[in-house]
Write a protein that holds these residues in place. Sequence first.
Motif, PDB file in Angstrom:
ATOM      1  N   LEU A 189       0.846  -1.202   0.000  1.00 65.11           N
ATOM      2  CA  LEU A 189       0.000   0.000   0.000  1.00 65.11           C
ATOM      3  C   LEU A 189       0.879   1.250   0.000  1.00 65.11           C
ATOM      4  N   ALA A 190       1.060   1.803  -1.151  1.00 66.11           N
ATOM      5  CA  ALA A 190       2.003   2.909  -1.347  1.00 66.11           C
ATOM      6  C   ALA A 190       1.690   4.109  -0.468  1.00 66.11           C
ATOM      7  N   LYS A 191       0.403   4.464  -0.343  1.00 68.46           N
ATOM      8  CA  LYS A 191       0.073   5.650   0.450  1.00 68.46           C
ATOM      9  C   LYS A 191       0.485   5.475   1.911  1.00 68.46           C
ATOM     10  N   LEU A 192       0.310   4.271   2.448  1.00 69.17           N
ATOM     11  CA  LEU A 192       0.716   4.019   3.827  1.00 69.17           C
ATOM     12  C   LEU A 192       2.226   4.106   3.964  1.00 69.17           C
ATOM     13  N   GLU A 193       2.942   3.533   3.022  1.00 67.72           N
ATOM     14  CA  GLU A 193       4.398   3.590   3.058  1.00 67.72           C
ATOM     15  C   GLU A 193       4.895   5.033   2.960  1.00 67.72           C
ATOM     16  N   ILE A 194       4.280   5.805   2.079  1.00 65.96           N
ATOM     17  CA  ILE A 194       4.687   7.201   1.908  1.00 65.96           C
ATOM     18  C   ILE A 194       4.384   8.005   3.166  1.00 65.96           C
ATOM     19  N   ASN A 195       3.231   7.765   3.772  1.00 70.34           N
ATOM     20  CA  ASN A 195       2.896   8.450   5.016  1.00 70.34           C
ATOM     21  C   ASN A 195       3.938   8.153   6.089  1.00 70.34           C
ATOM     22  N   ASN A 196       4.360   6.893   6.177  1.00 69.25           N
ATOM     23  CA  ASN A 196       5.388   6.527   7.152  1.00 69.25           C
ATOM     24  C   ASN A 196       6.712   7.224   6.852  1.00 69.25           C
ATOM     25  N   MET A 197       7.037   7.340   5.564  1.00 63.41           N
ATOM     26  CA  MET A 197       8.263   8.034   5.178  1.00 63.41           C
ATOM     27  C   MET A 197       8.239   9.486   5.634  1.00 63.41           C
ATOM     28  N   VAL A 198       7.108  10.151   5.382  1.00 63.42           N
ATOM     29  CA  VAL A 198       6.982  11.564   5.762  1.00 63.42           C
ATOM     30  C   VAL A 198       7.139  11.722   7.264  1.00 63.42           C
ATOM     31  N   ARG A 199       6.494  10.871   8.026  1.00 64.16           N
ATOM     32  CA  ARG A 199       6.572  10.954   9.485  1.00 64.16           C
ATOM     33  C   ARG A 199       7.999  10.701   9.965  1.00 64.16           C
ATOM     34  N   ASP A 200       8.675   9.727   9.357  1.00 62.76           N
ATOM     35  CA  ASP A 200      10.065   9.461   9.732  1.00 62.76           C
ATOM     36  C   ASP A 200      10.944  10.677   9.476  1.00 62.76           C
ATOM     37  N   LEU A 201      10.736  11.325   8.343  1.00 59.75           N
ATOM     38  CA  LEU A 201      11.540  12.495   7.999  1.00 59.75           C
ATOM     39  C   LEU A 201      11.373  13.603   9.024  1.00 59.75           C
ATOM     40  N   TYR A 202      10.121  13.864   9.391  1.00 64.70           N
ATOM     41  CA  TYR A 202       9.862  14.988  10.286  1.00 64.70           C
ATOM     42  C   TYR A 202      10.106  14.665  11.752  1.00 64.70           C
ATOM     43  N   ASN A 203      10.353  13.415  12.056  1.00 62.15           N
ATOM     44  CA  ASN A 203      10.719  13.037  13.417  1.00 62.15           C
ATOM     45  C   ASN A 203      12.226  12.918  13.585  1.00 62.15           C
ATOM     46  N   SER A 204      12.971  13.190  12.527  1.00 61.10           N
ATOM     47  CA  SER A 204      14.414  12.962  12.557  1.00 61.10           C
ATOM     48  C   SER A 204      15.192  14.085  13.238  1.00 61.10           C
ATOM     49  N   GLY A 205      14.591  15.266  13.333  1.00 54.09           N
ATOM     50  CA  GLY A 205      15.306  16.409  13.899  1.00 54.09           C
ATOM     51  C   GLY A 205      16.106  17.176  12.881  1.00 54.09           C
ATOM     52  N   LEU A 206      16.203  16.649  11.666  1.00 52.53           N
ATOM     53  CA  LEU A 206      16.960  17.317  10.610  1.00 52.53           C
ATOM     54  C   LEU A 206      16.051  17.985   9.580  1.00 52.53           C
ATOM     55  N   ALA A 207      14.743  17.840   9.768  1.00 52.35           N
ATOM     56  CA  ALA A 207      13.793  18.351   8.780  1.00 52.35           C
ATOM     57  C   ALA A 207      13.942  19.853   8.558  1.00 52.35           C
ATOM     58  N   MET A 208      14.286  20.580   9.626  1.00 58.01           N
ATOM     59  CA  MET A 208      14.378  22.044   9.516  1.00 58.01           C
ATOM     60  C   MET A 208      15.382  22.496   8.458  1.00 58.01           C
ATOM     61  N   PHE A 209      16.366  21.660   8.166  1.00 55.38           N
ATOM     62  CA  PHE A 209      17.373  22.041   7.183  1.00 55.38           C
ATOM     63  C   PHE A 209      16.911  21.770   5.757  1.00 55.38           C
ATOM     64  N   GLY A 210      15.742  21.167   5.620  1.00 60.46           N
ATOM     65  CA  GLY A 210      15.187  20.930   4.296  1.00 60.46           C
ATOM     66  C   GLY A 210      14.903  22.203   3.545  1.00 60.46           C
ATOM     67  N   GLU A 211      14.679  23.300   4.271  1.00 57.47           N
ATOM     68  CA  GLU A 211      14.383  24.552   3.579  1.00 57.47           C
ATOM     69  C   GLU A 211      15.595  25.073   2.816  1.00 57.47           C
TER      70      GLU A 211
END
Length: 242
Positions: A189-211
Motif C-alpha cells: 500500500l504505497a500511500k501508507l508507506e509514503i505516510n510513514n516516510m513523511v513521518r520518519d523524515l519529520y521526526n528525525s530532527g533534521l527536517a528544519m534544514f530541508g528549507e
Amino acid sequence: MLAWCGYELGKHLLNTYTLIARPGDYEYASKVRIDKLEREVDAITNRLSTLLGIDQARARVYLALAGYLHDVGKALSMYQANLGAYCGGKSRSPGLFGHELASMWVAYRVYQAINNGSIKKLEPFLVGVLTHHIGRQSIDGYLVRWFTNLYITRADMPSIEALLRPLAGLVGLDVEYTMAWLEQDLDRLAKLEINNMVRDLYNSGLAMFGELVAYIIGLADAIDHQVHGTGITNPVVNAFIA
C-alpha cells in the motif's frame, strides 16, 4: 512526458540537476548569471556539509540529485493527463497538486539505493524535494490534500523507471534495485508507506534544514522554466537571469 506545457519532463529534470551540479554546463548558460548562481549553490552546499557532517563533494551531489528528483512525481499518469488537458485548453487547472509527495517517495528510495540502504543524515534532501513548492509553511496542512489527490498504479512504473535511467550514469544509481523497492511499496500500500516516510523524515530532527535544499531546488527549477519561457516566473529569479 511533460514538465509543463511544451516542455519535456526528462529535459527539465536534467537541466535542474545541471544548474546545481555544474552550472557552467547548463545548455543556456549564456542566459544565466552563472557566477551568482554558483555562489548560492556553494553557500548552501557548504552549510549542508557542516550541518550533516559529510564532505562538500557529496553534499553537492546529493543537492543536485534532489534537484533532479523534485518533479519526478509528475511522471504519474494522473498528472500527465491533467497537465495535457490544461495545456490543451480543456482544463483551467494543471492539476499537479500532490506530485511533490510522489517525488519524495521516489527520492526516498533513490537515496536509499545510493547510500547503502540508509537514509541517515539525508533527510534534508528528501524534505527539500517534498517542500520545494511550499517553503516555510506547515506541511500538516498539505498532507490530507496531497494524499487525497495522489493515485499510483503499476502502469506508472515504466515512466518512473525511464526518468531514473539517466541517474545510473550521473550518480551510479542501481535502477533495478530502486525499482524493486518502489514495486514493493505498491505491494504494501504505497500511500501508507509514503505516510510513514513523511513521518520518519519529520521526526528525525533534521527536517528544519530541508528549507536550504528547497531554496536551491526552487531557484534552479524557476531559472530553467524562465529561460525556456514556460510562463512560470518568480521575481527572485530575475536577479539570476543575464
